[in-house]
Every structure is written in structure tokens, then in C-alpha cells.
Design a protein around this motif. Structure first.
Motif, PDB file in Angstrom:
ATOM      1  N   LEU A   1       0.827  -1.205   0.000  1.00 19.97           N
ATOM      2  CA  LEU A   1       0.000   0.000   0.000  1.00 19.97           C
ATOM      3  C   LEU A   1       0.864   1.260   0.000  1.00 19.97           C
ATOM      4  O   LEU A   1       1.891   1.331   0.688  1.00 19.97           O
ATOM      5  CB  LEU A   1      -0.897   0.002   1.244  1.00 19.97           C
ATOM      6  CG  LEU A   1      -1.834   1.201   1.375  1.00 19.97           C
ATOM      7  CD1 LEU A   1      -2.943   1.137   0.337  1.00 19.97           C
ATOM      8  CD2 LEU A   1      -2.416   1.270   2.783  1.00 19.97           C
TER       9      LEU A   1
ATOM     10  N   LEU B   1      -7.379  -3.081  -0.311  1.00 18.15           N
ATOM     11  CA  LEU B   1      -8.026  -3.000   0.993  1.00 18.15           C
ATOM     12  C   LEU B   1      -9.221  -3.940   1.048  1.00 18.15           C
ATOM     13  O   LEU B   1      -9.973  -4.057   0.086  1.00 18.15           O
ATOM     14  CB  LEU B   1      -8.508  -1.566   1.269  1.00 18.15           C
ATOM     15  CG  LEU B   1      -7.687  -0.771   2.286  1.00 18.15           C
ATOM     16  CD1 LEU B   1      -6.334  -0.437   1.683  1.00 18.15           C
ATOM     17  CD2 LEU B   1      -8.412   0.495   2.685  1.00 18.15           C
TER      18      LEU B   1
ATOM     19  N   ASP C   1     -11.551   2.781  -5.316  1.00 18.71           N
ATOM     20  CA  ASP C   1     -10.111   2.959  -5.458  1.00 18.71           C
ATOM     21  C   ASP C   1      -9.348   2.246  -4.355  1.00 18.71           C
ATOM     22  O   ASP C   1      -8.278   1.649  -4.603  1.00 18.71           O
ATOM     23  CB  ASP C   1      -9.757   4.448  -5.434  1.00 18.71           C
ATOM     24  CG  ASP C   1     -10.140   5.157  -6.725  1.00 18.71           C
ATOM     25  OD1 ASP C   1     -10.272   4.467  -7.751  1.00 18.71           O
ATOM     26  OD2 ASP C   1     -10.312   6.396  -6.702  1.00 18.71           O
ATOM     27  N   TRP C   2      -9.876   2.265  -3.141  1.00 18.33           N
ATOM     28  CA  TRP C   2      -9.220   1.551  -2.049  1.00 18.33           C
ATOM     29  C   TRP C   2      -9.244   0.048  -2.305  1.00 18.33           C
ATOM     30  O   TRP C   2      -8.263  -0.662  -2.046  1.00 18.33           O
ATOM     31  CB  TRP C   2      -9.904   1.867  -0.721  1.00 18.33           C
ATOM     32  CG  TRP C   2      -9.644   3.245  -0.177  1.00 18.33           C
ATOM     33  CD1 TRP C   2     -10.551   4.205   0.107  1.00 18.33           C
ATOM     34  CD2 TRP C   2      -8.363   3.806   0.158  1.00 18.33           C
ATOM     35  NE1 TRP C   2      -9.945   5.331   0.603  1.00 18.33           N
ATOM     36  CE2 TRP C   2      -8.595   5.114   0.647  1.00 18.33           C
ATOM     37  CE3 TRP C   2      -7.049   3.327   0.102  1.00 18.33           C
ATOM     38  CZ2 TRP C   2      -7.558   5.949   1.077  1.00 18.33           C
ATOM     39  CZ3 TRP C   2      -6.017   4.159   0.530  1.00 18.33           C
ATOM     40  CH2 TRP C   2      -6.277   5.451   1.010  1.00 18.33           C
TER      41      TRP C   2
ATOM     42  N   GLN D   1      -6.605  -1.057  -4.604  1.00 24.75           N
ATOM     43  CA  GLN D   1      -5.281  -1.111  -3.996  1.00 24.75           C
ATOM     44  C   GLN D   1      -5.124  -2.299  -3.043  1.00 24.75           C
ATOM     45  O   GLN D   1      -4.044  -2.510  -2.494  1.00 24.75           O
ATOM     46  CB  GLN D   1      -4.995   0.184  -3.241  1.00 24.75           C
ATOM     47  CG  GLN D   1      -4.916   1.413  -4.142  1.00 24.75           C
ATOM     48  CD  GLN D   1      -4.413   2.628  -3.390  1.00 24.75           C
ATOM     49  OE1 GLN D   1      -3.387   2.565  -2.713  1.00 24.75           O
ATOM     50  NE2 GLN D   1      -5.126   3.739  -3.497  1.00 24.75           N
TER      51      GLN D   1
ATOM     52  N   GLN E   1      -0.875   7.926   1.012  1.00 28.01           N
ATOM     53  CA  GLN E   1      -2.284   8.233   0.758  1.00 28.01           C
ATOM     54  C   GLN E   1      -3.146   8.058   2.002  1.00 28.01           C
ATOM     55  O   GLN E   1      -4.355   8.285   1.957  1.00 28.01           O
ATOM     56  CB  GLN E   1      -2.826   7.322  -0.355  1.00 28.01           C
ATOM     57  CG  GLN E   1      -2.213   7.599  -1.718  1.00 28.01           C
ATOM     58  CD  GLN E   1      -2.884   6.802  -2.809  1.00 28.01           C
ATOM     59  OE1 GLN E   1      -3.272   5.646  -2.607  1.00 28.01           O
ATOM     60  NE2 GLN E   1      -3.046   7.398  -3.973  1.00 28.01           N
ATOM     61  N   THR E   2      -2.543   7.671   3.112  1.00 35.75           N
ATOM     62  CA  THR E   2      -3.306   7.500   4.344  1.00 35.75           C
ATOM     63  C   THR E   2      -3.452   8.842   5.058  1.00 35.75           C
ATOM     64  O   THR E   2      -2.715   9.790   4.791  1.00 35.75           O
ATOM     65  CB  THR E   2      -2.622   6.494   5.277  1.00 35.75           C
ATOM     66  OG1 THR E   2      -1.347   7.010   5.689  1.00 35.75           O
ATOM     67  CG2 THR E   2      -2.418   5.163   4.562  1.00 35.75           C
TER      68      THR E   2
ATOM     69  N   LEU F   1      -8.290   6.496   4.853  1.00 31.34           N
ATOM     70  CA  LEU F   1      -7.682   5.358   5.533  1.00 31.34           C
ATOM     71  C   LEU F   1      -6.893   5.869   6.735  1.00 31.34           C
ATOM     72  O   LEU F   1      -5.959   6.654   6.584  1.00 31.34           O
ATOM     73  CB  LEU F   1      -6.763   4.592   4.579  1.00 31.34           C
ATOM     74  CG  LEU F   1      -6.040   3.375   5.170  1.00 31.34           C
ATOM     75  CD1 LEU F   1      -7.026   2.368   5.732  1.00 31.34           C
ATOM     76  CD2 LEU F   1      -5.151   2.720   4.111  1.00 31.34           C
TER      77      LEU F   1
ATOM     78  N   LEU G   1     -11.196   2.409   7.814  1.00 32.75           N
ATOM     79  CA  LEU G   1     -11.679   3.261   6.732  1.00 32.75           C
ATOM     80  C   LEU G   1     -12.746   4.179   7.321  1.00 32.75           C
ATOM     81  O   LEU G   1     -13.718   3.714   7.923  1.00 32.75           O
ATOM     82  CB  LEU G   1     -12.269   2.395   5.613  1.00 32.75           C
ATOM     83  CG  LEU G   1     -12.175   2.936   4.179  1.00 32.75           C
ATOM     84  CD1 LEU G   1     -10.739   3.292   3.804  1.00 32.75           C
ATOM     85  CD2 LEU G   1     -12.741   1.926   3.197  1.00 32.75           C
TER      86      LEU G   1
END
Length: 389
Positions: free
Chosen positions: A240, A261, A255-256, A259, A244-245, A277, A289
Motif C-alpha cells: 500500500l 483493501l 479505489d481503495w 489497492q 495516501q493514508t 484510511l 476506513l
């Protein structure tokens, strides 16, 4: 604890009033009385409300001693959440089932959300605070640390007194002026108070239906989306992009998912819904989330750790299992956190007050520096980061 964001509070009173703090306390009270008279309140009401007003040093000490917020999420959540609180919450859900059904039908807010606030604020009404509310508000408004936040609440309490719903000599609550089972400020009561039990009064201290319905109306007023989720525990893929968190980054659930999730339990929300996230103790610790309703929690309290714990506890009361604590990297002591904040300030970052609390500004600065130094950019400060800085 229900605290208005400072920017919002500043909009509630004219700028000339913001400068009126400090100095003689008795003179300050006299200025408040004159402002109330100018606003149209009659002298009998004004004198009755301010009679016996005094400065409360215990309020000032409480305002400066919020050490519990320095604890990291795992410690903080374990401190606040016990099996007894879970059991009592479920018992209260049954006892006031008709009230919660009405809340769910009217506002679309899950009972777990209100139960969590009820538990954390007053232990389901058992400990509502013994500070004189009028004196607390005047003390905090006189103190020049945050007058814009508390001064408007004095006049809101005055309006409640005029309506017969506030006793300046006997109304008590938290040190910051919140009243009742779910701890609402006077302006919140004016805006959102509900007489849910039909006795003709909004009694947030003695009526659980009034308190719960009023709290629900306030959450709805603050932007809660009916029937929508607020927080969900997730599992992370190994690769990951940690940059972006964080609460400021919002991607679509789709989108998550792309990746890698996955929901720890159940399914993720609709693919188009935006979510952040959150890794409260880094990429080796718990992962959540946060959906749009999660942002409403910050209108209730500004502490990230408190907000995340309250949202998670709501999930537990709704049947979710205990989060996976993982094995977070070692964090910083209070003294080390202050050192970190000072070094970040020296580098030009705005981290707010150097107070040892890992707030949003400190997290953002930490994440930026982690990226710059080639460390995992999960916003969790470690001794290794402190040493590199």
C-alpha cells in the motif's frame, strides 16, 4: 466533551467582543451584564442570571490538564472501553428501545453512535459533572486563551434562563460548560433541544429520552447522513502507498479496493463513497476506513484519538469484534513528542501548540517528513524519526 471549532465560534460574536477578556473579573462580569442589557434582556433577568457569579479556579486547572488525550489510540481506547461499558450499553439500548427506534426513524442515526457518546461523556448519565455551568462559562470567557469559544455560550445560557430551563445557581455540568447526559453546550440546547418525553421541558440532566433525541438532532444538524456508515476496520495489502493514508486524503471505496483493501468483517460501503484510511499507530497497528459521517464526529470533539475511539466503540456496540491491534512500532513519550513538535516547528511546520499531543497538524508534518526521509509515511512518529530529524 462538546467543543465548537474555534473558527465557528468566532463567527458567533462581533470582533469587538473578542477583545473583552482578562482584567478585573468583577469588571468583566459587569461588561457582560451591560452587553446583555444592550441586547434587549430586561434588568431583572440579567441581574438574576449574574447574581453570585464567581471565577472558578478548578475550571482553569481542568482546562490545562487534559493529559488523557496524550495517550495513543490503543491505550486510550482500552482505557475508555470495558466489557462493563459494553454490557451496560446494550442494556441501555434495550431499556430505551422505543427512543432509539424513534431516533433511527427520524434521523437515521444508529443507536450505537448515541450510546458511545452517552458512555464516554457521562457513563450513561451517572457522572454529569459538578461544575457550576454559569461560572465555568464566565471563567473560560474571562480567560484570554479561548474567549471566542466560550463567550457566546454565556448568552445562550442567559436565554435558557429567560425561558425557565436554566438555574444559574444550581445548574451543573462539565468544566467546559456542557450540560446533561450527552454533554451539550447551551447554544446546542437552544438549537437542538427536544422534549422527547412530552413533559413540557427539555431536561438533558434527568431525562434520557430528551438527552438522546437532542443529541441525535444535533448530529443531524451537524451533517450526519442518515443510514450511512461512519467507520470500518480493514486489512491492508503489503504494498500500500502509505502516503495516501490520513484524514485529509479521501479516495473512493472502489479505489481503495483496487489497492487491495478489504473489510475485516462484512463488506465495504458503496464503491462511489469517499473514505479516508486511518492508521492511528502506523502501518503495523489497527487500520480503519473512515466514511463521510466520521467527519461529523469532529464537530463534537476536536481530538482525533477521542473521535476515533468513540466511532470504534459505536461499532462494538453494534456487534463488531475487537480491532486487531497488530504490533505497532514504538511510539514517543510525552517529552519526546514535545521534542518532535519543536523540531518540526524549527523546520517551518505549523504543528499548533507544543503540547505532546499527536494532533492533525503534527500528523501531517510527520507524514511529510517521513516521505522526505524515505521512511514509511504512515504519520506515526517513532524514535527513529525523531533521531533522523
Amino acid at each position: 466533551m462538546r467543543i465548537l471549532p474555534l473558527a465557528l465560534a468566532a463567527l458567533l460574536i462581533p470582533s469587538v467582543a473578542l477583545a473583552q477578556c482578562g482584567g478585573s473579573f468583577s469588571g468583566f462580569v459587569e461588561s457582560l451584564k451591560q452587553e446583555a442589557l444592550t441586547a434587549g434582556y430586561d434588568r431583572t433577568t440579567v441581574n438574576g442570571f449574574f447574581k453570585g457569579a464567581r471565577q472558578d479556579q478548578k475550571v482553569l486547572r481542568a482546562d490545562r490538564a487534559q493529559g488523557v488525550f496524550q495517550k495513543p489510540f490503543i491505550d486510550f481506547s482500552r482505557h475508555l472501553i470495558s466489557q462493563n461499558r459494553i454490557d451496560r450499553g446494550r442494556s441501555m439500548a434495550q431499556k430505551y428501545d422505543s427512543t432509539f427506534r424513534r431516533i433511527e426513524a427520524t434521523y437515521g442515526i444508529n443507536r450505537g453512535v448515541l450510546l458511545a457518546f452517552w458512555a464516554f461523556e457521562t457513563d450513561y448519565g451517572a457522572f454529569q459533572g459538578d461544575f457550576n455551568t454559569r461560572n465555568a462559562l464566565i471563567t473560560l470567557a474571562h480567560d484570554c486563551r479561548r474567549p471566542a469559544l466560550f463567550r457566546p455560550q454565556i448568552f445562550s445560557a442567559l436565554e435558557l434562563y429567560k425561558r425557565g430551563n436554566f438555574d444559574p445557581a444550581r445548574t451543573t455540568g462539565a468544566w467546559a460548560g456542557e450540560i446533561g447526559m450527552v454533554q451539550m453546550l447551551p447554544q446546542d440546547i437552544l438549537d437542538n433541544g427536544v422534549d422527547a418525553d412530552g413533559d413540557g421541558h427539555v431536561s438533558l440532566k434527568t431525562s434520557a429520552p430528551d438527552a438522546l433525541m437532542s443529541g441525535a438532532k444535533m448530529l443531524s444538524h451537524l451533517g450526519w447522513q442518515p443510514g450511512q456508515p461512519w467507520l470500518q476496520e480493514v486489512t491492508l495489502p503489503r504494498d500500500l502507498d502509505l502516503a495516501q493514508t490520513g484524514i485529509e486524503t479521501k479516495l473512493s471505496v472502489r479505489d481503495w479496493q483496487r489497492q487491495g483493501l478489504r473489510a475485516k468483517e462484512g463488506s465495504l460501503a458503496s464503491g462511489n463513497m469517499k473514505a479516508s484510511l486511518l492508521l492511528p499507530q502506523g502501518h503495523r497497528g489497527p487500520a480503519f476506513l473512515a466514511y463521510p459521517n466520521f467527519d461529523v464526529y469532529f464537530e463534537w470533539n476536536q481530538s482525533f484519538t477521542y473521535v476515533l475511539t468513540a466511532a470504534y466503540f459505536a461499532n462494538r456496540l453494534e456487534g463488531a469484534s475487537i480491532y486487531n491491534a497488530g504490533k505497532p512500532d514504538q511510539g514517543l513519550s510525552n517529552a519526546q513528542m514535545k521534542q518532535l513538535q519543536q523540531r518540526l516547528q524549527n523546520l517551518g511546520y505549523d504543528v499548533g501548540k507544543v503540547d505532546g499531543i499527536l494532533g492533525a497538524k503534527t500528523r501531517a508534518a510527520v507524514q511529510t517528513e517521513q516521505q522526505r526521509l524515505g521512511l514509511p509515511a504512515d504519520a506515526w512518529p517513532t524514535p527513529a524519526l525523531l533521531k533522523r530529524l
